[in-house]
Design a protein around this motif. Structure first.
Motif, PDB file in Angstrom:
ATOM      1  N   GLY A 143      -1.620 177.905   2.792  1.00  0.00           N
ATOM      2  CA  GLY A 143      -2.338 177.467   2.460  1.00  0.00           C
ATOM      3  C   GLY A 143      -2.672 175.828   3.048  1.00  0.00           C
ATOM      4  N   ARG A 144      -2.149 175.364   3.990  1.00  0.00           N
ATOM      5  CA  ARG A 144      -2.378 174.332   4.905  1.00  0.00           C
ATOM      6  C   ARG A 144      -3.263 174.031   6.274  1.00  0.00           C
ATOM      7  NH1 ARG A 144       1.974 170.645   3.861  1.00  0.00           N
ATOM      8  NH2 ARG A 144       1.392 169.489   5.048  1.00  0.00           N
ATOM      9  N   SER A 145      -4.209 173.390   6.168  1.00  0.00           N
ATOM     10  CA  SER A 145      -5.417 173.009   7.069  1.00  0.00           C
ATOM     11  C   SER A 145      -4.689 173.476   8.048  1.00  0.00           C
ATOM     12  CB  SER A 145      -5.783 172.124   6.768  1.00  0.00           C
ATOM     13  OG  SER A 145      -5.385 171.384   7.427  1.00  0.00           O
ATOM     14  N   SER A 146      -3.514 173.030   8.145  1.00  0.00           N
ATOM     15  CA  SER A 146      -3.072 172.708  10.214  1.00  0.00           C
ATOM     16  C   SER A 146      -1.723 173.341   9.904  1.00  0.00           C
ATOM     17  CB  SER A 146      -2.439 171.935  10.598  1.00  0.00           C
ATOM     18  OG  SER A 146      -3.972 171.379  11.182  1.00  0.00           O
TER      19      SER A 146
END
Length: 215
Positions: A143-146
């Motif tokens: 779920g993290r952007s990077s």
């Protein structure tokens, strides 16, 4: 676990949902010396592929963990209980309308919990351990952007880290869940609990709904 009928989770899917949403488990085992041991670790659910197999939980422990030689020796440590705690919160009587009406109210604690009983085994296979670590990483980085990936670290470093751990697999024999959320209270009291959880504890609407029977 005491299971009043009003709080019992009847559906397997409901228990699986709690495990998916709260995967950090307490794993209770019996060591060779007869002492109970509790380890705290994330476990991933792997549903059965067909009617002939069982659901499983997978994860890992440190190679230095006393559980490892116990399982290697085939002792009773193979019997295990994994406990998954969902949302939980203290509920003050101050939230109840009944406190102002007649005062016959007491505190309680609302919660969701799932108990998983089964047989535990070690998997000391480098490929399996790497696949399991990759699956854990993808679950919690997804779920993290990077998102960080296992491949982002040097291969020899990851191999060394994996040598320091041992895979574990719990084959599920019995699963039970409990959802205590003041289901026996009136709608007014459940609404008051939901509002109090959001206002005083900063709980999300989803958490508050889970803990007040207002889903």
């Amino acid at each position: 676990m005491h299971q009043p009928s009003r709080f019992r989770m009847e559906q397997r899917d409901d228990c699986h949902r709690v495990i998916a949403e709260a995967p950090f488990a307490t794993l209770v085992t019996n060591l060779a010396d007869g002492q109970l041991s509790a380890d705290h670790l994330p476990l991933l659910l792997q549903p059965a592929e067909d009617d002939r197999s069982r659901d499983r939980l997978i994860g890992h422990v440190a190679r230095a963990n006393p559980l490892v030689p116990c399982l290697e020796a085939g002792d009773d440590g193979g019997d295990a209980l994994a406990i998954f705690h969902g949302p939980h919160a203290y509920v003050t009587p101050g939230w109840y309308p009944a406190k102002r009406e007649h005062g016959r109210v007491v505190p309680t604690w609302n919660y969701q919990v799932v108990h998983v009983h089964g047989r535990l085994r070690l998997i000391d296979d480098p490929d399996w351990v790497l696949d399991m670590v990759t699956a854990l990483t993808e679950r919690f980085e997804g779920g993290r952007s990077s998102p960080w990936r296992v491949e982002d670290a040097p291969e020899d470093y990851i191999a060394g880290m994996c040598r320091a751990i041992v895979g574990i697999e719990l084959t599920i024999e019995r699963i039970s869940g409990k959802h205590k959320a003041s289901q026996h209270k009136s709608p007014e009291e459940r609404n008051a609990i939901r509002e109090g959880l959001c206002r005083e504890y900063g709980r999300t609407e989803w958490e508050a709904a889970c803990l007040s029977g207002r889903q």
